[in-house]
Design a protein around this motif. Structure first.
Motif, mmCIF file in Angstrom:
data_model
loop_
_atom_site.group_PDB
_atom_site.id
_atom_site.type_symbol
_atom_site.label_atom_id
_atom_site.label_comp_id
_atom_site.label_asym_id
_atom_site.label_seq_id
_atom_site.Cartn_x
_atom_site.Cartn_y
_atom_site.Cartn_z
ATOM 1 N N LYS A 107 28.773 -2.436 -10.783
ATOM 2 C CA LYS A 107 29.231 -2.497 -9.572
ATOM 3 C C LYS A 107 30.163 -2.403 -8.757
ATOM 4 O O LYS A 107 31.133 -1.936 -9.331
ATOM 5 N N PRO A 108 29.421 -1.448 -7.699
ATOM 6 C CA PRO A 108 30.394 -0.183 -6.533
ATOM 7 C C PRO A 108 31.727 -0.497 -6.282
ATOM 8 O O PRO A 108 32.916 -0.058 -6.462
ATOM 9 N N LEU A 109 32.005 -1.868 -6.345
ATOM 10 C CA LEU A 109 33.357 -2.029 -6.193
ATOM 11 C C LEU A 109 34.489 -1.889 -7.346
ATOM 12 O O LEU A 109 35.752 -1.853 -6.565
ATOM 13 N N VAL A 110 33.704 -2.605 -8.991
ATOM 14 C CA VAL A 110 34.488 -2.865 -9.657
ATOM 15 C C VAL A 110 34.750 -1.284 -9.855
ATOM 16 O O VAL A 110 35.487 -1.190 -10.668
ATOM 17 N N LYS A 111 33.623 -0.385 -9.920
ATOM 18 C CA LYS A 111 33.721 1.255 -10.282
ATOM 19 C C LYS A 111 35.190 1.608 -9.601
ATOM 20 O O LYS A 111 36.460 1.937 -10.153
ATOM 21 N N SER A 112 34.568 1.135 -8.071
ATOM 22 C CA SER A 112 36.236 1.263 -7.806
ATOM 23 C C SER A 112 37.201 0.943 -7.410
ATOM 24 O O SER A 112 38.466 2.264 -7.627
ATOM 25 N N GLY A 113 37.562 -0.355 -7.982
ATOM 26 C CA GLY A 113 38.264 -0.804 -8.330
ATOM 27 C C GLY A 113 39.560 -0.666 -9.833
ATOM 28 O O GLY A 113 40.006 -0.392 -9.691
ATOM 29 N N PHE A 114 38.710 0.244 -10.068
ATOM 30 C CA PHE A 114 38.887 0.775 -11.341
ATOM 31 C C PHE A 114 39.307 2.167 -10.954
ATOM 32 O O PHE A 114 41.083 1.906 -12.005
ATOM 33 N N VAL A 115 38.887 2.739 -10.648
ATOM 34 C CA VAL A 115 39.790 3.748 -10.736
ATOM 35 C C VAL A 115 41.177 3.574 -9.205
ATOM 36 O O VAL A 115 42.085 4.198 -10.199
ATOM 37 N N ALA A 116 40.754 3.053 -8.542
ATOM 38 C CA ALA A 116 42.343 2.906 -7.860
ATOM 39 C C ALA A 116 43.114 1.889 -8.848
ATOM 40 O O ALA A 116 45.023 2.670 -8.279
ATOM 41 N N THR A 117 43.217 0.981 -9.866
ATOM 42 C CA THR A 117 43.828 -0.083 -10.361
ATOM 43 C C THR A 117 44.563 0.947 -11.233
ATOM 44 O O THR A 117 46.036 2.085 -11.250
ATOM 45 N N ARG A 118 43.627 2.565 -11.470
ATOM 46 C CA ARG A 118 44.272 3.418 -12.976
ATOM 47 C C ARG A 118 45.578 4.634 -11.769
ATOM 48 O O ARG A 118 46.832 4.994 -12.288
ATOM 49 N N ILE A 119 45.161 4.880 -10.571
ATOM 50 C CA ILE A 119 46.067 5.849 -10.119
ATOM 51 C C ILE A 119 46.348 4.562 -9.397
ATOM 52 O O ILE A 119 48.269 5.007 -9.587
#
Lengths: 328, 328
Positions: free
Chosen positions: B114-126
């Protein structure tokens, strides 16, 4: 460690390319710990257009300075619309981050039992990981699913400055999950010296050897490789270099009048990882694997062309940069 | 993966302790992505005094905002004066970093396609790596040879939220080289769910199991474990909890009038990694290994005492905190 079988066995998509963001292209060389924001912004957009087709979203949801809100556009997401992302690895150099700390303490020479070297090791890692985080952030803002991965944390180490352990499986897992790993030149442990600096160029050669990208792009602050320091008035851009099986190379284009002339090389005094010597040597070793290498000025129409993947098929006459490839 | 033999075989110094910097103790819980600078400063000094004897030097040589110079005190180094540093691992939580990004996108529930989860993964790691870098920087300023190590980059991953791969050898190599690894709760790949959040408390349990520290300290924003939410007026601090072989626990001090009363637990709505449930469960599992666990309010005289290593011998009557240990 060789993951080629991994792809063959599981039918995973092959690695599209490895891009080196040269330290001199993304930082301000003469200003300590300063990012070249303009260049980084253009590079990031060019990378995004080069690898993603379909919609993409900002992935840096950090609070902006002065704001009390976190920036997110969560409502914009449509889980039906999947984008397609080519497999890409980004490796960046240090530029005005890390070099000062490394050279001041002699981290590249080893000797971790000395307080100065140990402190310099810590200081170097803080500086290069600061840059890594800013690059990951810039790419994520433009919708590239970037994931920072420090070679030190990945367990990479050297022996007498040569890579001794550098398992690529964590990088491959990140690629398999649809992310763009962002690695960087780093201070690492060395089983002989205690510690040293592992340069971005050596990392790229290692990744290229094990993951076999279609091509490798080096983004720099000059138009490519010259026959002498590019600041000299008569410097000639070498457009095509052929690498032979024995590791030697020859210039195919332009036809140099003095065929015996060596490519002159410059090593900036602050560059603890070797400057152009390392770059050309590593690039030649990558080309020897049968992988085309493009060295091109960052944030230009020429870098855009390289990142869109247009060059392996045909190199237009008006493309400005250096191609290094295996001699026929 | 079990490194106990490593120590036995090579006679390396045993791990002294693992310290958890609770997200609520080092960040401002209700202010997005804001570090509790005062607490972090005191915690850092207490850690420094707890583990280093002899001289130590500032190890963050970064350029300060507004300055054009890099801060370094290189001339102060005396290579003859070696300091002695006890083996320490720091693990921190996310607090007001990362939790927003993770819960908004549902990273802990998985679904990377899911695009939202993938983006959230990147945002969380940042977000969590931003906090990690600032903590490494704070510790380094006070002379602690801190090295940031993200679980994701270390190749750690889970299967149905349980640790599946978490090789500790890179952490051990950093310890052997004299550094203080600084890990953190992180977004990781999960072989069943795609991705999830690996909490700092689970990381500590794993490290404790494999590296067997003498003791573990949890620094929090309250004085320890209470019999009900500590904001309630009648909340009683549990001073000593005994963990039994079957994993159950009982309160030894104070003598609770209602012996059947359960320890009430609160889970903050934004805490994607489980709040006090996870903390007590993981602490009990560590204690079951025979390793004493101290839960204490950060940046107090009581945390200083815990970090100086005074508690394993004798716990003074006026020490305020919770001890969790194996029942005799």
């Amino acid at each position: 460690m060789d993951r080629r079988n991994h792809y063959a066995a599981e039918g995973a998509k092959p690695l599209h390319c490895i891009v080196k963001l040269g330290g001199s292209a993304i930082t301000c060389k003469n200003e300590l710990e300063t990012i070249n924001e303009d260049n980084l912004r253009v590079v990031s957009l060019q990378l995004r257009h080069g690898i993603i087709s379909g919609p993409s979203h900002g992935m840096d949801w950090s609070r902006r300075p002065g704001s009390t809100e976190i920036e997110t556009l969560v409502d914009d997401f449509d889980d039906e619309l999947e984008s397609d992302c080519k497999r890409l690895i980004v490796v960046h150099g240090a530029g005005s981050f890390g070099h000062f700390q490394a050279s001041k303490s002699g981290v590249h020479k080893g000797g971790l039992s000395k307080p100065l070297v140990k402190s310099g090791f810590v200081a170097t890692r803080i500086s290069v990981t600061t840059l890594n985080l800013e690059i990951v952030r810039a790419l994520a803002k433009d919708g590239i699913p970037s994931i920072g991965m420090s070679p030190f944390s990945c367990g990479w180490s050297t022996c007498e400055r040569n890579i001794a352990a550098a398992d690529t499986s964590t990088v491959v897992e990140a690629l398999d999950a649809g992310f763009v790993p962002v690695l960087h030149g780093d201070a690492v442990l060395d089983s002989s010296l205690g510690c040293t600096i592992l340069s971005g160029d050596v990392i790229i050669h290692h990744l290229a050897e094990h993951l076999r990208p279609v091509y490798v792009v080096f983004l720099t602050d000059v138009s490519g490789v010259y026959d002498r320091p590019p600041t000299e008035p008569d410097a000639v851009l070498l457009r095509e270099i052929a690498v032979h099986e024995d590791g030697s190379w020859s210039v195919l284009q332009p036809k140099l009048q003095d065929a015996s002339r060596q490519v002159e090389i410059t090593v900036a005094a602050h560059d603890t990882t070797g400057g152009m010597v390392t770059k050309i040597t590593e690039a030649a070793m990558i080309a020897k694997l049968g992988i085309d290498v493009y060295i091109v000025k960052a944030a230009t129409e020429h870098s855009a062309m390289a990142l869109r993947g247009q060059l392996p098929k045909n190199i237009p006459n008006d493309w400005v940069g250096t191609v290094i490839r295996l001699a026929n």
